[in-house]
Design an enzyme around this catalytic site. Sequence first.
Site, mmCIF file in Angstrom:
data_model
loop_
_atom_site.group_PDB
_atom_site.id
_atom_site.type_symbol
_atom_site.label_atom_id
_atom_site.label_comp_id
_atom_site.label_asym_id
_atom_site.label_seq_id
_atom_site.Cartn_x
_atom_site.Cartn_y
_atom_site.Cartn_z
ATOM 1 N N TYR A 34 0.823 -1.208 0.000
ATOM 2 C CA TYR A 34 0.000 0.000 0.000
ATOM 3 C C TYR A 34 0.862 1.266 0.000
ATOM 4 O O TYR A 34 0.656 2.168 0.835
ATOM 5 C CB TYR A 34 -0.922 0.020 1.222
ATOM 6 C CG TYR A 34 -1.840 -1.168 1.357
ATOM 7 C CD1 TYR A 34 -2.308 -1.867 0.253
ATOM 8 C CD2 TYR A 34 -2.263 -1.588 2.617
ATOM 9 C CE1 TYR A 34 -3.146 -2.954 0.398
ATOM 10 C CE2 TYR A 34 -3.114 -2.670 2.775
ATOM 11 C CZ TYR A 34 -3.545 -3.367 1.670
ATOM 12 O OH TYR A 34 -4.372 -4.434 1.828
ATOM 13 N N HIS B 236 0.091 -11.881 1.405
ATOM 14 C CA HIS B 236 -0.777 -10.941 0.706
ATOM 15 C C HIS B 236 -1.211 -11.488 -0.653
ATOM 16 O O HIS B 236 -0.386 -11.797 -1.505
ATOM 17 C CB HIS B 236 -0.041 -9.607 0.523
ATOM 18 C CG HIS B 236 -0.951 -8.465 0.254
ATOM 19 N ND1 HIS B 236 -0.550 -7.157 0.325
ATOM 20 C CD2 HIS B 236 -2.272 -8.408 -0.070
ATOM 21 C CE1 HIS B 236 -1.561 -6.352 0.044
ATOM 22 N NE2 HIS B 236 -2.619 -7.104 -0.196
#
Length: 335
Positions: A59, A128
Site C-alpha cells: 500500500y 498478501h
Amino acid sequence: MSLKLPKVKGTLDGISPLIVGGAVFNTQYNDDPSSIPVKNLLLTAFKNGINAIDTSPYYGPSEILLGQALKQLISVDNLITRDNFYVCTKVGRIQLDDFDYSPSWVRKSITRSLNRFNTSYLDVVFLHDVEFVDLDGIYAALKTLVQLKKEGKIRNVGISGYPVDLLYKIAKSVRSIPEIGTLDIVMSYSNMCLQNVTLLNYYERFTQDTGIKLLDNASILSMSLLRSLETKNFHPGSSALKDRCNKLAQVLKKEYNVELADLATRFAIREWLGKQGRTVIGVSDIPELEDALKQYQLVLSGQYDETDDKLIKFSWGFLGEHFNETWPSGIEHDF
C-alpha cells in the site's frame, strides 16, 4: 498525558470489532497520502475503542505513515504505549504484478516492517493476495512465517486474498503440513458486503474445517463500488456491475434519502458482528472515521434494523444477477 487505554490481550480475540485499514493511505485512493492526518485519525480511533491497524508494504507509503504516527503518539506525545494496539501487516505482494514469496524476501520484508513500526514484534502477518502465487510458493512462505513466529517476531500467521474458496482450501490443507499447521487468521475483501456475501456463506466451513481463530472482513464498500461517488478506475469489477451499483446509489438517495455507503457499512458491520468477526474500515480523514463510527453505533443500538432489512432486500433485488457477482483474480490452483 497518557490516554490510559487498556492493554491489548495479545490474543486475537482481543482485537476490536473495527480495525483501521491502511490501504487508503496510498495513491490508489488518495492523490497525496502524506496529507492525510494519520496521527489524529489514529488518535480518534483509539479514543473510540478501536485497537488494531491493518496495512501492507504493497500500500505505497501506508506502513511508513502509520509507523511515524504511532512513534509520535508513543515517544513524543506519550499518549499510548505499544501494548495498547495490534499491528497487522502483510508480506509477499510488491507491485501490481510483482510477487515474492521466497523465504529470503519474507524475512527481509518482515525486518523492514518491524523497523517501520519501531517494534520487536508484529501481531499479525498475512501472506498478501495468495491467489497470484502457486501452492509450492504459498507453502514455502507460510513455513517461513511460522518459523518467524517461533522466533517471536510474529505472533499470528494468516493468509489474505479475494477468492474465498481458495482461501478456505489453503487454510484447510495446511493443517496436514507439519511445518505449517493450523493458521491463526484469514482475511478476504469485498466478499462480505451489500453486493456480495460469499464470505458469510463460507463462515461455518472456515470455523469447522480450518481451525482458524479469526476470519476478517475487509473492504466493506468493495473498493469504492458501494457509494454515491464514482467507482475508482482500478476496480476490477465488470462495467455492468459498476453501472448497476451506481444506479442503486442514485435510487436509494432519490427515493429513500439513504446514502448507499452508510447502508452498506451498517449491513457489513451488523452481519459480521453477529459472527464475532472483525471488520476492516478504510477511512481517509476524521469525518469519514466519525461517520463509520456513527454507523457502528446505529448497528449496536438496533435502531435501523427493520428499515435496513427492507432496504437490503430492495438492494439485492435491484442488483439482480449482479448480487454475489465476482471477478477473476489470480491463477488456477489444483487441489
